[in-house]
Design an enzyme around this catalytic site. Structure first.
Site, PDB file in Angstrom:
ATOM      1  N   CYS A   2       0.871  -1.239  -0.097  1.00 17.43           N
ATOM      2  CA  CYS A   2      -0.043   0.099   0.034  1.00 17.43           C
ATOM      3  C   CYS A   2       1.160   1.273   0.058  1.00 17.43           C
ATOM      4  CB  CYS A   2      -1.004  -0.116   1.236  1.00 17.43           C
ATOM      5  SG  CYS A   2      -1.776  -1.204   1.547  1.00 17.43           S
ATOM      6  N   ARG A  30       1.200   1.880  -5.808  1.00 16.79           N
ATOM      7  CA  ARG A  30       1.399   0.933  -4.751  1.00 16.79           C
ATOM      8  C   ARG A  30       0.184   0.200  -4.537  1.00 16.79           C
ATOM      9  NH1 ARG A  30       6.028   1.454  -2.265  1.00 16.79           N
ATOM     10  NH2 ARG A  30       5.283   0.380  -0.489  1.00 16.79           N
ATOM     11  N   TRP A  76      -3.803  -1.992  -1.351  1.00 18.57           N
ATOM     12  CA  TRP A  76      -3.979  -3.007  -2.194  1.00 18.57           C
ATOM     13  C   TRP A  76      -4.298  -4.189  -1.038  1.00 18.57           C
ATOM     14  CZ3 TRP A  76      -1.278  -7.802  -2.393  1.00 18.57           C
ATOM     15  CH2 TRP A  76      -1.344  -8.439  -3.735  1.00 18.57           C
ATOM     16  N   ASN A 102       1.023   0.159   6.130  1.00 18.46           N
ATOM     17  CA  ASN A 102       1.483  -0.795   4.937  1.00 18.46           C
ATOM     18  C   ASN A 102       2.420  -2.144   5.623  1.00 18.46           C
ATOM     19  OD1 ASN A 102       2.538  -1.656   2.578  1.00 18.46           O
ATOM     20  ND2 ASN A 102       4.433  -0.388   2.435  1.00 18.46           N
ATOM     21  N   GLY A 103       1.941  -3.112   5.149  1.00 18.75           N
ATOM     22  CA  GLY A 103       2.674  -4.286   5.866  1.00 18.75           C
ATOM     23  C   GLY A 103       1.726  -5.315   6.091  1.00 18.75           C
ATOM     24  N   GLU A 472       9.280 -11.992 -21.544  1.00 14.35           N
ATOM     25  CA  GLU A 472       8.934 -10.715 -20.872  1.00 14.35           C
ATOM     26  C   GLU A 472       7.820 -10.101 -21.933  1.00 14.35           C
ATOM     27  OE1 GLU A 472       9.247  -8.970 -18.550  1.00 14.35           O
ATOM     28  OE2 GLU A 472       8.886  -6.872 -19.193  1.00 14.35           O
ATOM     29  N   LYS A 476       4.120  -8.609 -20.620  1.00 15.57           N
ATOM     30  CA  LYS A 476       3.672  -7.467 -20.639  1.00 15.57           C
ATOM     31  C   LYS A 476       2.278  -7.532 -21.334  1.00 15.57           C
ATOM     32  CE  LYS A 476       5.631  -5.686 -19.021  1.00 15.57           C
ATOM     33  NZ  LYS A 476       6.723  -5.422 -17.992  1.00 15.57           N
ATOM     34  N   GLU A 479      -0.353  -8.692 -19.157  1.00 15.63           N
ATOM     35  CA  GLU A 479      -0.586  -7.914 -17.735  1.00 15.63           C
ATOM     36  C   GLU A 479      -1.422  -6.734 -18.322  1.00 15.63           C
ATOM     37  OE1 GLU A 479       3.259  -6.121 -16.818  1.00 15.63           O
ATOM     38  OE2 GLU A 479       2.662  -5.691 -14.748  1.00 15.63           O
ATOM     39  N   HIS A 495       6.969 -29.048 -28.155  1.00 14.32           N
ATOM     40  CA  HIS A 495       6.895 -30.064 -27.036  1.00 14.32           C
ATOM     41  C   HIS A 495       5.465 -29.883 -26.418  1.00 14.32           C
ATOM     42  CE1 HIS A 495      10.766 -31.756 -27.786  1.00 14.32           C
ATOM     43  NE2 HIS A 495      11.336 -30.296 -28.070  1.00 14.32           N
ATOM     44  N   LYS A 593       2.120  -1.999  -8.182  1.00 17.14           N
ATOM     45  CA  LYS A 593       3.625  -1.745  -8.499  1.00 17.14           C
ATOM     46  C   LYS A 593       4.535  -2.399  -7.630  1.00 17.14           C
ATOM     47  CE  LYS A 593       6.601   0.249 -11.059  1.00 17.14           C
ATOM     48  NZ  LYS A 593       6.836  -0.343 -12.440  1.00 17.14           N
TER      49      LYS A 593
END
Ligand code: M6R
Length: 598
Positions: A2, A30, A76, A102-103, A472, A476, A479, A495, A593
C-alpha cells in the site's frame, strides 16, 4: 502493499488535505483498490472510499476540511476485501487516533481476540485495526501520544510502515519495520511517505528511515528515534529526481512516458561506468567484489526475466550462473562456496519474495548484491553490496524502462566482474540510447497492434538471448491487455504449446542476433504451417521478410545487447494493443507496483 503518507505544515491550516490527496496520487502505483485520509484538528476527521483515488477525492469536502496534520493511504488489499470499511485510516473506539499501515501484522489475530475480549469494537476485517485500539489502551493508562504509539508498535510482529495522527495534536507519528518510509524535509512543512513521488513536488530533501526507527514530524521539525527511544542522528540527502519525473509530461499514460524515457534511462545507467579509451567497465559501488565462482540471481516477474538474461551473460563468460524465481529460492538446497555471489534483482527494492531470498542467502553465508532502482530501499540494505540501475521513478505498474536499465546494468555487471569488456562492447553500449530512440521514432507496433487486437491469444518465441525477452514480451502483453499470452524458448513450441497455435493466435518471433539462426527460422515455419500470423522483431531484411506477416525492425547490435532493443518493440506492441482495447494501462486489474507480501 500500500502507499502511506503523512504531512504537517510549518504553519497550521495550510492546505493539509490538498497535500495529502495530491501525494496519494503519487503513490497510487502501490495499490489502488481503496483509499482514505484522516485530518487532525481538535478532532480527527476520516474519509475512506472503495475504488480508485478519484472516488475518495469526490467524497472529501476539500474546501471545508483542514487541520494541523494529516495522513493518507492507498490500498492493495491483503486482509479483507476492498470496501469503505476496510480502507485505511482506522481509528480506536473513540475516534481519538487514526492509523494508516503498509505491511502485514502477523500476530493480529491474537491481538484482536484480546482486544475484543476487553470490549473493543472493530469496524473492519483488517490486521491494521488492532493498532489504534492498542494505542487507545496505552492512552487510557496515562501514556502520552508518543509513548502510546511506541507501546502499540512494540506489540506488533510482522512488517509495517505505520503513520498515526491524534486529535488535538500537530504531529504525525511514524514507525517502520520491513516496509519503506521516507521523510521529506520541505520549506513549508514536513512529509513522510512510502516513496518519494508522494512529496517530490514539495521537496527533494529526504531522510530514509531504517528498520526499527520511529519518526515524529511536527511543525517545528522531525525527530528520529530508535526502538529504545534514543535520538538517532540522521543525514538529509538531496535526491536527483525532478518533479516532472513523477508526472506524465504530456503522454497519455505513465507506461508510454516511461517507454519513451528509455534512451535517457540508459544514458544515466551507463554514465561514469564506461571507459572508451581502454574498453573497460567499472562500477564504483562494487568495491572489492571480484570474479565470482558462481552466481545465483533471485527475482520476480520482469526482474526475473532480466535475471535469466544476466545468467546467460555470466555463463557465456565461463561463470556458472542461474536465475531463480525468488519465491522458490532455497539458499541451503543449492550450496555456494564463499566466492559465490547471490544477486537480488528488484526495481522497487521492496519485493517481499526477493528480500526473503536475499535474507536466506545472507543466512547461508553467501556474498550478496542488490541491483535496484530505489536508493535507500530495503534491498539496498539487505545485501552486502548494492548497484543502482538509475532509471528514475517508474509509476506505471508495468515495468518498462526499469527492465531496460536492469538489462544494461546486468550486462555491465557481467563485464565488470569477469574483466570481459572491450572497446567494441563499450561502443555498443553507448550506441543503445540512440538506437532505442530510432525504434521509438519509427516503430510500426501500433499498426500491428491494431491488426491483431482481436486475437484469441499471443505467443512469443525467441532463442538464446532472445528467449528471456520473449517471456517478458508475453508478461507485458497479458498484464496490460488481459489477453492470454505465453512466451517460450522457440524450440519448446513443438513440445506442447504448438497444439494451441492457429490462425487466431499471432506469434511474435524475436528473429535477431543469434535468434536469426536456421533453427529459429524453422520454428517460424512451424507456426506458419498451422496458420498463425507471424510478427517478426528483426534486425534483418532478407530471409525473414518473405516468411512473415509483419516486421518490427530493430537496429543491429552485438548479439548480447539485441534483447534490449527487441524489447522496445514488444513493449510498444503491448502498449498499443492495450490502448486499442481500452484497458486501464497504468493500473491493470488485480496488480500493484510493489509487491510487499510473500
Ligand atoms: O520491484 P521488483 O522488480 O522486485 O518487482 C518484481 C515484479 O513484481 C515486477 O517486475 C512485475 O512483474 C512487473 N510489474 C511486471 O511488469
Amino acid at each position: 502493499m500500500c502507499g502511506i503518507i503523512g504531512y504537517t505544515p510549518a504553519e497550521t491550516n495550510q492546505g493539509v488535505i490538498d497535500v495529502i490527496l495530491d501525494g496519494l496520487s503519487g503513490l497510487e502505483y502501490r495499490g489502488y483498490d481503496s483509499a482514505g485520509v484522516a485530518i487532525a484538528d481538535s478532532s480527527v476527521s476520516v474519509f475512506k472510499r472503495e475504488g480508485e483515488l478519484s472516488e475518495l477525492e469526490s467524497a472529501v469536502p476539500r474546501d471545508s476540511l483542514d487541520g494541523d496534520a494529516g495522513i493518507g493511504h492507498t490500498r492493495w488489499s491483503t486482509h479483507g476485501p476492498p470496501t469503505d470499511a476496510n480502507a485505511h485510516p482506522h481509528t480506536d473506539c473513540h475516534g481519538t487516533v487514526a492509523v494508516a499501515h503498509n505491511g502485514i501484522i502477523e500476530n493480529y489475530r491474537a491481538l484482536r481476540a484480546e482486544l475484543e475480549a476487553a470490549g473493543h469494537e472493530f469496524d473492519s476485517a483488517t490486521d491494521t485495526e488492532v493498532i489504534p485500539h492498542l494505542i487507545e489502551i496505552a492512552l487510557e493508562q496515562g501514556a502520552d501520544a508518543e509513548t502510546a504509539f511506541r507501546r502499540a508498535i512494540g506489540q506488533l510482529e510482522g512488517s509495517y510502515a505505520v503513520v498515526a495522527v491524534f486529535s488535538g495534536l500537530e504531529g504525525v507519528y511514524a514507525a517502520r519495520h520491513q516496509s519503506p518510509l521516507v521523510v521529506g524535509v520541505g520549506e513549508d512543512g514536513y512529509h513522510i511517505a512510502s516513496d518519494v513521488p508522494a512529496f517530490l513536488e514539495h521537496t527533494d530533501r529526504v531522510i530514509y528511515l531504517q528498520d526499527g526507527q520511529f519518526a515524529t514530524i511536527c511543525p517545528s521539525g522531525v525527530e528520529v528515534t530508535d526502538e529504545r527511544g534514543s535520538i538517532v542522528e540522521t543525514s538529509v540527502e538531496t535526491i536527483a529526481w525532478e518533479p516532472e519525473d513523477a508526472g506524465k509530461s504530456g503522454y497519455g499514460h505513465y507506461m508510454q512516458k516511461e517507454i519513451n524515457e528509455q534512451p535517457r534511462a540508459i544514458r544515466d545507467c551507463i554514465r561514469g561506468r564506461l571507459s572508451d579509451l581502454d574498453g573497460t567497465v567499472s562500477i564504483d559501488e562494487l568495491g572489492g567484489v571480484g570474479r565470482p565462482s558462481a552466481v545465483h540471481f533471485v527475482a520476480c516477474g520482469t526482474s526475473y526475466h532480466a535475471s535469466l538474461y544476466a545468467a546467460r551473460l555470466f555463463r557465456d563468460r565461463g561463470v556458472p550462473a542461474m536465475a531463480f524465481h525468488a519465491s522458490e529460492y532455497d539458499a541451503d538446497a543449492v550450496p555456494l562456496d564463499n566466492e559465490a555471489l547471490v544477486v537480488g534483482v528488484t526495481q522497487s527494492g521492496e519485493t517481499a519474495d526477493t528480500l526473503s531470498a536475499l535474507r536466506g542467502a545472507n543466512r547461508a553465508g553467501a556474498e550478496t548484491l542488490s541491483v535496484t532502482n530505489v536508493v535507500g530501499s530495503s534491498a539496498s540494505r539487505e545485501a552486502d553490496h548494492v548497484m543502482y540501475i538509475r532509471a528514475g521513478p517508474e509509476i506505471s505498474v508495468a515495468a518498462t524502462k526499469t527492465f531496460a536499465s536492469q538489462q544494461v546494468a546486468l550486462a555491465m555487471l557481467s563485464d565488470a566482474l569477469t574483466d570481459a569488456s572491450s572497446r567494441g562492447s563499450v561502443e555498443a553500449l553507448r550506441a543503445l540510447p540512440d538506437q532505442i530512440q530510432s525504434i521509438l521514432d519509427d516503430s510500426r507496433a501500433r499498426e500491428s497492434a491494431d491488426t491483431y487486437a482481436d486475437a484469441d491469444a499471443y505467443f512469443f518465441i525467441g532463442r538464446g538471448y532472445g528467449a528471456p525477452v520473449a517471456l517478458e514480451g508475453a508478461l507485458k502483453m497479458k498484464e496490460i491487455t488481459y489477453k492470454h499470452a505465453e512466451g517460450f524458448p522457440a524450440g519448446e513450441l513443438k513440445h506442447g504449446p504448438l497444439a494451441l497455435v492457429n490462425e487466431r493466435t499471432p506469434v511474435v518471433a524475436v528473429v535477431s542476433g543469434e535468434s536469426k539462426s536456421e533453427k529459429m527460422l524453422g520454428n517460424v515455419k512451424e507456426v506458419e504451417a498451422r496458420g498463425a500470423p507471424v510478427i517478426a522483431v528483426t534486425d534483418s531484411a532478407g530471409e525473414v521478410q518473405s516468411d512473415v506477416d509483419d516486421i518490427l525492425r530493430v537496429p543491429q547490435t552485438k548479439p548480447r545487447f539485441m534483447p534490449i532493443l527487441a524489447n522496445v518493440q514488444l513493449q510498444l506492441l503491448s502498449y498499443w494493443t492495450a490502448h486499442r482495447l481500452g484497458r486501464s494501462i497504468d493500473k491493470p486489474r488485480n496488480l500493484a507496483k510493489s509487491v510487499t507480501v510473500e
